[in-house]
Design an enzyme around this catalytic site. Structure first.
Site, PDB file in Angstrom:
ATOM      1  N   TYR A   1       0.848  -1.195   0.000  1.00 26.89           N
ATOM      2  CA  TYR A   1       0.000   0.000   0.000  1.00 26.89           C
ATOM      3  C   TYR A   1       0.887   1.249   0.000  1.00 26.89           C
ATOM      4  O   TYR A   1       1.544   1.560   0.991  1.00 26.89           O
ATOM      5  CB  TYR A   1      -0.934   0.038   1.213  1.00 26.89           C
ATOM      6  CG  TYR A   1      -1.930  -1.103   1.315  1.00 26.89           C
ATOM      7  CD1 TYR A   1      -2.255  -1.889   0.211  1.00 26.89           C
ATOM      8  CD2 TYR A   1      -2.558  -1.386   2.526  1.00 26.89           C
ATOM      9  CE1 TYR A   1      -3.165  -2.931   0.315  1.00 26.89           C
ATOM     10  CE2 TYR A   1      -3.479  -2.432   2.630  1.00 26.89           C
ATOM     11  CZ  TYR A   1      -3.772  -3.200   1.517  1.00 26.89           C
ATOM     12  OH  TYR A   1      -4.676  -4.232   1.632  1.00 26.89           O
TER      13      TYR A   1
ATOM     14  N   HIS B   1      -0.566 -12.043   0.927  1.00 26.94           N
ATOM     15  CA  HIS B   1      -1.581 -11.191   0.274  1.00 26.94           C
ATOM     16  C   HIS B   1      -2.248 -11.909  -0.906  1.00 26.94           C
ATOM     17  O   HIS B   1      -3.470 -11.843  -1.077  1.00 26.94           O
ATOM     18  CB  HIS B   1      -0.866  -9.913  -0.208  1.00 26.94           C
ATOM     19  CG  HIS B   1      -1.711  -8.695  -0.261  1.00 26.94           C
ATOM     20  ND1 HIS B   1      -1.185  -7.443  -0.205  1.00 26.94           N
ATOM     21  CD2 HIS B   1      -3.046  -8.515  -0.399  1.00 26.94           C
ATOM     22  CE1 HIS B   1      -2.166  -6.539  -0.292  1.00 26.94           C
ATOM     23  NE2 HIS B   1      -3.293  -7.178  -0.407  1.00 26.94           N
TER      24      HIS B   1
ATOM     25  N   SER C   1     -12.863  -4.652   2.186  1.00 33.31           N
ATOM     26  CA  SER C   1     -13.808  -3.865   1.370  1.00 33.31           C
ATOM     27  C   SER C   1     -15.254  -4.128   1.795  1.00 33.31           C
ATOM     28  O   SER C   1     -16.131  -4.381   0.957  1.00 33.31           O
ATOM     29  CB  SER C   1     -13.605  -4.133  -0.133  1.00 33.31           C
ATOM     30  OG  SER C   1     -12.286  -3.812  -0.522  1.00 33.31           O
TER      31      SER C   1
ATOM     32  N   ARG D   1     -16.077  -0.991  -1.316  1.00 33.37           N
ATOM     33  CA  ARG D   1     -15.122   0.067  -1.704  1.00 33.37           C
ATOM     34  C   ARG D   1     -15.763   1.448  -1.623  1.00 33.37           C
ATOM     35  O   ARG D   1     -15.407   2.360  -2.349  1.00 33.37           O
ATOM     36  CB  ARG D   1     -14.517  -0.221  -3.083  1.00 33.37           C
ATOM     37  CG  ARG D   1     -13.775  -1.568  -3.075  1.00 33.37           C
ATOM     38  CD  ARG D   1     -12.960  -1.802  -4.304  1.00 33.37           C
ATOM     39  NE  ARG D   1     -12.271  -3.086  -4.239  1.00 33.37           N
ATOM     40  CZ  ARG D   1     -11.008  -3.251  -3.866  1.00 33.37           C
ATOM     41  NH1 ARG D   1     -10.283  -2.220  -3.537  1.00 33.37           N
ATOM     42  NH2 ARG D   1     -10.467  -4.449  -3.841  1.00 33.37           N
TER      43      ARG D   1
HETATM   44  N1  LIG Z   1      -6.559  -8.406   1.116  1.00 33.48           N
HETATM   45  C1  LIG Z   1      -6.804  -7.640   0.088  1.00 33.48           C
HETATM   46  O1  LIG Z   1      -6.528  -8.006  -1.063  1.00 33.48           O
HETATM   47  C2  LIG Z   1      -7.422  -6.294   0.293  1.00 33.48           C
HETATM   48  C3  LIG Z   1      -7.966  -5.597  -0.806  1.00 33.48           C
HETATM   49  C4  LIG Z   1      -8.550  -4.346  -0.578  1.00 33.48           C
HETATM   50  C5  LIG Z   1      -8.608  -3.835   0.712  1.00 33.48           C
HETATM   51  N2  LIG Z   1      -8.063  -4.534   1.755  1.00 33.48           N
HETATM   52  C6  LIG Z   1      -8.101  -3.985   3.134  1.00 33.48           C
HETATM   53  O2  LIG Z   1      -9.450  -3.737   3.502  1.00 33.48           O
HETATM   54  C7  LIG Z   1      -9.590  -2.401   3.941  1.00 33.48           C
HETATM   55  C8  LIG Z   1     -10.985  -1.883   3.629  1.00 33.48           C
HETATM   56  O3  LIG Z   1     -11.304  -2.038   2.273  1.00 33.48           O
HETATM   57  P1  LIG Z   1     -11.422  -0.820   1.251  1.00 33.48           P
HETATM   58  O4  LIG Z   1     -10.789   0.387   1.825  1.00 33.48           O
HETATM   59  O5  LIG Z   1     -10.941  -1.344  -0.061  1.00 33.48           O
HETATM   60  O6  LIG Z   1     -12.978  -0.641   1.038  1.00 33.48           O
HETATM   61  P2  LIG Z   1     -14.215  -0.251   1.966  1.00 33.48           P
HETATM   62  O7  LIG Z   1     -13.835  -0.309   3.377  1.00 33.48           O
HETATM   63  O8  LIG Z   1     -15.311  -1.089   1.472  1.00 33.48           O
HETATM   64  O9  LIG Z   1     -14.510   1.255   1.498  1.00 33.48           O
HETATM   65  C9  LIG Z   1     -13.603   2.292   1.653  1.00 33.48           C
HETATM   66  C10 LIG Z   1     -14.210   3.530   1.052  1.00 33.48           C
HETATM   67  O10 LIG Z   1     -15.412   3.853   1.759  1.00 33.48           O
HETATM   68  C11 LIG Z   1     -15.372   5.183   2.220  1.00 33.48           C
HETATM   69  N3  LIG Z   1     -16.060   5.195   3.521  1.00 33.48           N
HETATM   70  C12 LIG Z   1     -15.671   4.588   4.670  1.00 33.48           C
HETATM   71  N4  LIG Z   1     -16.582   4.776   5.632  1.00 33.48           N
HETATM   72  C13 LIG Z   1     -17.574   5.527   5.092  1.00 33.48           C
HETATM   73  C14 LIG Z   1     -18.770   6.043   5.594  1.00 33.48           C
HETATM   74  N5  LIG Z   1     -19.155   5.809   6.843  1.00 33.48           N
HETATM   75  N6  LIG Z   1     -19.550   6.804   4.759  1.00 33.48           N
HETATM   76  C15 LIG Z   1     -19.176   7.037   3.481  1.00 33.48           C
HETATM   77  N7  LIG Z   1     -18.040   6.541   2.948  1.00 33.48           N
HETATM   78  C16 LIG Z   1     -17.243   5.801   3.742  1.00 33.48           C
HETATM   79  C17 LIG Z   1     -13.918   5.546   2.307  1.00 33.48           C
HETATM   80  O11 LIG Z   1     -13.780   6.938   2.159  1.00 33.48           O
HETATM   81  P3  LIG Z   1     -12.532   7.808   2.669  1.00 33.48           P
HETATM   82  O12 LIG Z   1     -11.307   6.978   2.517  1.00 33.48           O
HETATM   83  O13 LIG Z   1     -12.542   8.970   1.774  1.00 33.48           O
HETATM   84  O14 LIG Z   1     -12.751   8.153   4.076  1.00 33.48           O
HETATM   85  C18 LIG Z   1     -13.339   4.769   1.124  1.00 33.48           C
HETATM   86  O15 LIG Z   1     -13.542   5.484  -0.067  1.00 33.48           O
HETATM   87  C19 LIG Z   1      -8.464  -1.669   3.219  1.00 33.48           C
HETATM   88  O16 LIG Z   1      -8.151  -0.430   3.852  1.00 33.48           O
HETATM   89  C20 LIG Z   1      -7.353  -2.670   3.283  1.00 33.48           C
HETATM   90  O17 LIG Z   1      -6.702  -2.602   4.543  1.00 33.48           O
HETATM   91  C21 LIG Z   1      -7.491  -5.760   1.559  1.00 33.48           C
END
Ligand SMILES: NC(=O)c1ccc[n+]([C@@H]2O[C@H](COP(=O)([O-])OP(=O)(O)OC[C@H]3O[C@@H](n4cnc5c(N)ncnc54)[C@H](OP(=O)(O)O)[C@@H]3O)[C@@H](O)[C@H]2O)c1
Length: 324
Positions: free
Chosen positions: A56, A124, A203, A207
């Site tokens: 990241y 990962h 996610s 997302r």
């Molecule tokens: N293992 C893997 O392959 C993999 C892949 C992807 C992600 N991940 C992990 O999973 C974590 C979470 O997944 P993700 O970040 O991809 O997706 P997510 O948590 O589904 O969504 C993140 C998005 O939602 C927004 N958001 C968060 N809370 C909100 C709310 N209460 N109201 C409105 N919008 C909101 C965030 O905005 P802002 O950022 O602008 O606040 C960001 O744009 C990642 O940070 C990472 O650590 C792992």
């Protein structure tokens, strides 16, 4: 709310963690100072499971965590990942689960995180050229050396999980899991449950789309603009499914984001969502989802959504390294 135990480990965490990925990359510009404030707020509010990865921001995310959590990193359950290999300028060059790479990657993460132990260290993506037994064998050696406490895998099939677990106990599997995305239920969830492995739901807000606050994204730096599920006609169709969530949220006087997280929490005590956010306001909103109860009929309504969602959750090339 009672904490959730990760697998059979002694890691007990608040039921909703925090994903730090967007603080460095993938969702457009980010601001370190804002991210640091959000990380501090997480600690203040008792969010104690923070997720990062070496890839990241090509190291930036781990360094940011070290900066934000200086002197306090051991207050949290720290999870990071390795296996997606990038050049220093960020170009992704492949996958590696080779034993010597596992050791090298861990040393580099420990250095960036400015700590001497990683609580949960995940592969990962599975490297198709290295037997999973070899990769997990090397991860197990890291546990023996005291550099890692527990081992996790991400985007694995049930068969791979079984083979890995036979070499060293696996504590958590990280899978994309949300109202929109339920591929893991067929691919690995039964095996996770059979082996006592927790599912860390990544996610969980689709997302960001399940919150009802996002429309079409045109920013080229935002990865979502290039994903089949969240671009073009598919997005138009998929956003219609979000209306069901919005209506339910309005009727209950809560936020759509909270419905999305409450749905995951209702799937079982072994599910731990890690929503990502750069903002304090969203962090606060998200953790309040622990207080949102969904009735059987509400769950049934939400359960209809995944089948309506169009488009893959990654590009065709990237899909090949999922659930392998
Ligand atoms: N293992 C893997 O392959 C993999 C892949 C992807 C992600 N991940 C992990 O999973 C974590 C979470 O997944 P993700 O970040 O991809 O997706 P997510 O948590 O589904 O969504 C993140 C998005 O939602 C927004 N958001 C968060 N809370 C909100 C709310 N209460 N109201 C409105 N919008 C909101 C965030 O905005 P802002 O950022 O602008 O606040 C960001 O744009 C990642 O940070 C990472 O650590 C792992």
């Amino acid at each position: 709310m009672i904490k959730r135990r990760i697998g059979n480990s002694d890691l007990n965490v608040f039921p909703i963690g925090l994903g730090a990925m967007g603080m460095s990359e993938f969702y457009g510009e980010s601001d370190d100072e804002q991210s640091i404030r959000t990380l501090h707020k997480a600690l203040e509010l008792g969010v104690d499971f923070i997720d990062t990865a070496d890839m990241y921001g090509t190291g930036h995310n781990e360094q940011l965590l070290a900066r934000a959590l200086k002197g306090r990193i051991k207050e949290i359950t720290l999870a990071t990942k390795f296996g997606i290999v990038r050049e220093p300028e960020g170009k992704t060059v492949g996958l590696s689960g080779k034993p010597d790479y596992v050791k090298k990657a861990c040393e580099a993460s420990l250095k960036r995180l400015e700590t001497d132990v990683i609580d949960l260290y995940y592969l990962h993506r599975v490297d198709p050229e290295t037997p999973i037994e070899d990769t997990v064998g090397a991860m197990g050696e890291l546990v023996k050396e005291g550099k890692v406490r527990y081992i996790g895998l991400s985007e694995v099939s049930g068969d791979t999980l079984k083979r890995a677990h036979a070499v060293h106990p696996i504590t958590a599997v990280q899978s994309e899991y949300s109202i929109w995305t339920r591929d893991n239920e067929d691919a690995n969830l039964a095996v996770c449950r059979e082996l006592g492995v927790s599912t860390v739901a990544y996610s969980p807000l689709g997302r960001g789309y399940l919150t009802g606050t996002l429309a079409t994204i045109t920013d080229e730096k935002d990865y979502r603009a290039s994903v089949p599920r969240t671009s073009g006609e598919n997005l138009e169709i998929n956003l219609k499914t979000v209306r069901t969530i919005e209506q339910m949220a309005a009727a209950k006087g809560v936020k759509s984001s909270q419905i999305a997280l409450a749905w995951l929490l209702a799937q079982g005590e072994d599910i731990i969502p890690i929503p990502g956010t750069r903002r304090e306001v969203y962090l606060i909103e998200n953790i309040k989802a622990v207080d949102v109860a969904l009735s059987k009929s509400e769950l049934a309504e939400l359960n209809k959504i995944a089948a309506l969602v169009q488009g893959t959750r990654y590009s065709a090339a990237a899909m090949q390294s999922t659930l392998r």
